[in-house]
Design an enzyme around this catalytic site. Structure first.
Site, PDB file in Angstrom:
ATOM      1  CD  GLU A 237      42.209  39.416  40.745  1.00 28.42           C
ATOM      2  OE1 GLU A 237      42.598  38.413  41.342  1.00 28.42           O
ATOM      3  OE2 GLU A 237      41.360  39.380  39.831  1.00 28.42           O
ATOM      4  CD  GLU A 348      38.670  41.339  35.069  1.00 29.42           C
ATOM      5  OE1 GLU A 348      38.118  40.405  35.677  1.00 29.42           O
ATOM      6  OE2 GLU A 348      39.895  41.523  35.072  1.00 29.42           O
TER       7      GLU A 348
HETATM    8  O1  9MR Z   1      37.756  34.595  32.671  1.00 28.02           O
HETATM    9  C1  9MR Z   1      38.832  33.935  33.275  1.00 28.02           C
HETATM   10  C2  9MR Z   1      38.473  32.460  33.460  1.00 28.02           C
HETATM   11  O2  9MR Z   1      38.283  31.838  32.231  1.00 28.02           O
HETATM   12  C3  9MR Z   1      39.553  31.772  34.256  1.00 28.02           C
HETATM   13  O3  9MR Z   1      39.148  30.457  34.543  1.00 28.02           O
HETATM   14  C4  9MR Z   1      39.813  32.533  35.527  1.00 28.02           C
HETATM   15  C5  9MR Z   1      40.918  31.865  36.298  1.00 28.02           C
HETATM   16  O4  9MR Z   1      41.562  32.707  37.175  1.00 28.02           O
HETATM   17  O5  9MR Z   1      40.168  33.877  35.223  1.00 28.02           O
HETATM   18  C6  9MR Z   1      39.124  34.552  34.621  1.00 28.02           C
HETATM   19  O6  9MR Z   1      39.398  35.910  34.478  1.00 28.02           O
HETATM   20  C7  9MR Z   1      39.671  36.633  35.684  1.00 28.02           C
HETATM   21  C8  9MR Z   1      40.502  37.831  35.290  1.00 28.02           C
HETATM   22  O7  9MR Z   1      41.642  37.421  34.586  1.00 28.02           O
HETATM   23  C9  9MR Z   1      40.910  38.629  36.520  1.00 28.02           C
HETATM   24  N1  9MR Z   1      39.761  39.002  37.290  1.00 28.02           N
HETATM   25  C10 9MR Z   1      38.839  37.924  37.642  1.00 28.02           C
HETATM   26  C11 9MR Z   1      38.421  37.188  36.359  1.00 28.02           C
HETATM   27  C12 9MR Z   1      37.370  36.145  36.691  1.00 28.02           C
HETATM   28  O8  9MR Z   1      37.896  35.169  37.513  1.00 28.02           O
END
Ligand code: 9MR
Length: 434
Positions: A237, A348
């Site tokens: 990102e 994802e």
């Molecule tokens: O699934 C993850 C969630 O449990 C966390 O709270 C969150 C915090 O940033 O991150 C989520 O995963 C993210 C991933 O690492 C990167 N892309 C976006 C995902 C969803 O937020």
């Protein structure tokens, strides 16, 4: 190979004449009220829908004498308990196309029923949170045993998941090394200070910290669990067009950018290549990759890192909605990324559905089917090079989207039943495309 054409158990399956059931394709040219029709540049191999009789005609004596068409079984029950019945395996169904992955939390693996389902369905795993910087950086040990340019890490958060993968022959996507989120601010500060008046370290010190961080993660994972991680999300990102950077880099909330400068991405990939095992693939991963400005910035960045020889793939996160983005835009991005010559991972995937009526769950199943159908067609026609598709969570109740408890984005519900989405991802004939 025909994904989804695996042997069904008899329960919940109705047997109809094949002629009537060219139905899978029926309505293919129509527009679904709430969503743009897929118009892949490569047209799906679907024949014109056969005229559909309102009621099956009585067989005439002549017809009855002729050899009957082979019967085809079409599923009508999409809510199958995975605890009671055998269901087809996604990773098996798509094995000639891509691996199929699942993002999990350590908790998911404390549940034997989920574990069984995971092993049956998936051949790739991603740690949802357990391998991120805020999980690995150990501030107390860094203060006592680290140096100003080398932090100390602890791998307790992800050890169990790596061990599980090693024991069961599942490959892991390493997620994620350098990300502006889920990294503590003290990591960027002199003396690893967490005080309000803390000051940023210099670019040089931060580059050393970054290199030492990447080195330690890779060395630990690759020596303790050799062969498990096959791909790393090296940078996550880093693009946010609109933040003012000429190359569309994220500026405002990225301490990596603010302390090191725009080339932190190049440096991260350089270090990752230096310490990665030769067969490990290095990825740039981002969300909303189908937005034109973002897509263009990602292609530019990926081409630059590719010239440096340090990137192997682009990750399209694919947290999508029921009608946005259009699959046209999704296709454009996927093709543009593939044209760079790099691999693409759908890293994802989930669909943010906020209703659980049967009608809406079926619409979600159709959207999953259209997406997988698109992937298949683009791959069959060498327009896309997708090597992994990962679902961002196993059951709806565990999804990151489910803060309000009213989201239904995944393939299984909280009872570990399949949803129409599951059958859609298998391109099952029982789920119409439109
Ligand atoms: O699934 C993850 C969630 O449990 C966390 O709270 C969150 C915090 O940033 O991150 C989520 O995963 C993210 C991933 O690492 C990167 N892309 C976006 C995902 C969803 O937020």
């Amino acid at each position: 190979m025909q994904p989804g054409r695996l042997g069904w158990k008899k329960n919940g399956v109705c047997v109809l004449l094949a002629g009537i059931l060219v139905l899978g394709a029926a309505g293919c040219g129509e527009k679904n009220g709430d969503e743009t029709k897929i118009t892949p540049s490569v047209q799906p191999e679907i024949t014109e829908p056969a005229p559909q009789p309102t009621e099956p005609a009585e067989p005439t004596r002549a017809a009855a004498a002729e050899p009957t068409e082979p019967v085809k079984e079409v599923r009508t029950n999409f809510y199958v308990s995975t605890l009671d019945e055998e269901i087809p395996s996604l990773s098996e169904a798509w094995k000639d196309y891509f691996s199929v992955g699942i993002a999990l939390t350590a908790n998911d693996l404390r549940n034997e029923l989920k574990e069984e389902l995971i092993l049956q369905q998936f051949n790739s795993m991603t740690c949802g949170n357990e391998m991120k910087a805020d999980a690995l950086l150990d501030r107390a040990k860094t203060l006592s045993e680290g140096t100003e340019n080398c932090p100390v890490l602890s791998f307790k958060s992800c050890d169990g998941m790596l061990q599980f993968c090693m024991e069961h022959g599942i490959k892991m996507r390493g997620h994620t090394l350098v990300w502006h989120s889920q990294v503590p601010e003290w990591f960027f500060m002199e003396g690893y200070s967490n005080q309000k008046d803390a000051v940023f370290v210099s670019r040089e010190v931060m580059l050393e910290r970054m290199e030492n961080y990447i080195r330690q993660v890779m060395e630990y994972v690759n020596t303790t669990y050799p062969g498990v991680v096959y791909a790393w999300d090296v940078v996550n990102e880093a693009i946010a067009p609109g933040d003012g950077d000429p190359d569309g880099m994220r500026v405002e909330d990225s301490l990596w950018y603010q302390v090191i400068g725009a080339d932190f991405v190049d440096k991260a990939f350089e270090y990752a290549r230096k310490y990665a095992d030769p067969e490990q693939k290095l990825f740039y991963n981002d969300f909303n990759t189908y937005e034109p400005a973002k897509r263009l910035a990602i292609v530019k960045l990926a081409n630059r890192i590719k010239e440096q020889g340090n990137i192997d793939g682009i990750g399209m996160q694919s947290h999508i909605g029921m009608s946005y983005p259009s699959l046209d835009d999704f296709e454009t991005a996927l093709c543009k990324f593939s044209e760079t010559g790099l691999e693409v991972h759908i890293t994802e995937l989930d669909i943010n559905l906020d209703s659980n009526t049967e009608e809406d769950l079926m619409k979600e199943g159709k959207r999953y089917k259209r997406l997988f159908f698109l992937l298949k067609n683009l791959m069959d026609n060498n327009k896309a090079n997708v090597t992994n598709v990962t679902l961002w969570g196993l059951t709806d109740d565990g999804s990151w989207l489910n803060k309000d408890g009213k989201r239904y984005p995944l393939l299984f519900n909280q009872l570990l039943e399949t949803k129409p989405a599951f059958w859609g991802a298998l391109l099952d004939d029982g789920i119409p495309l439109y």
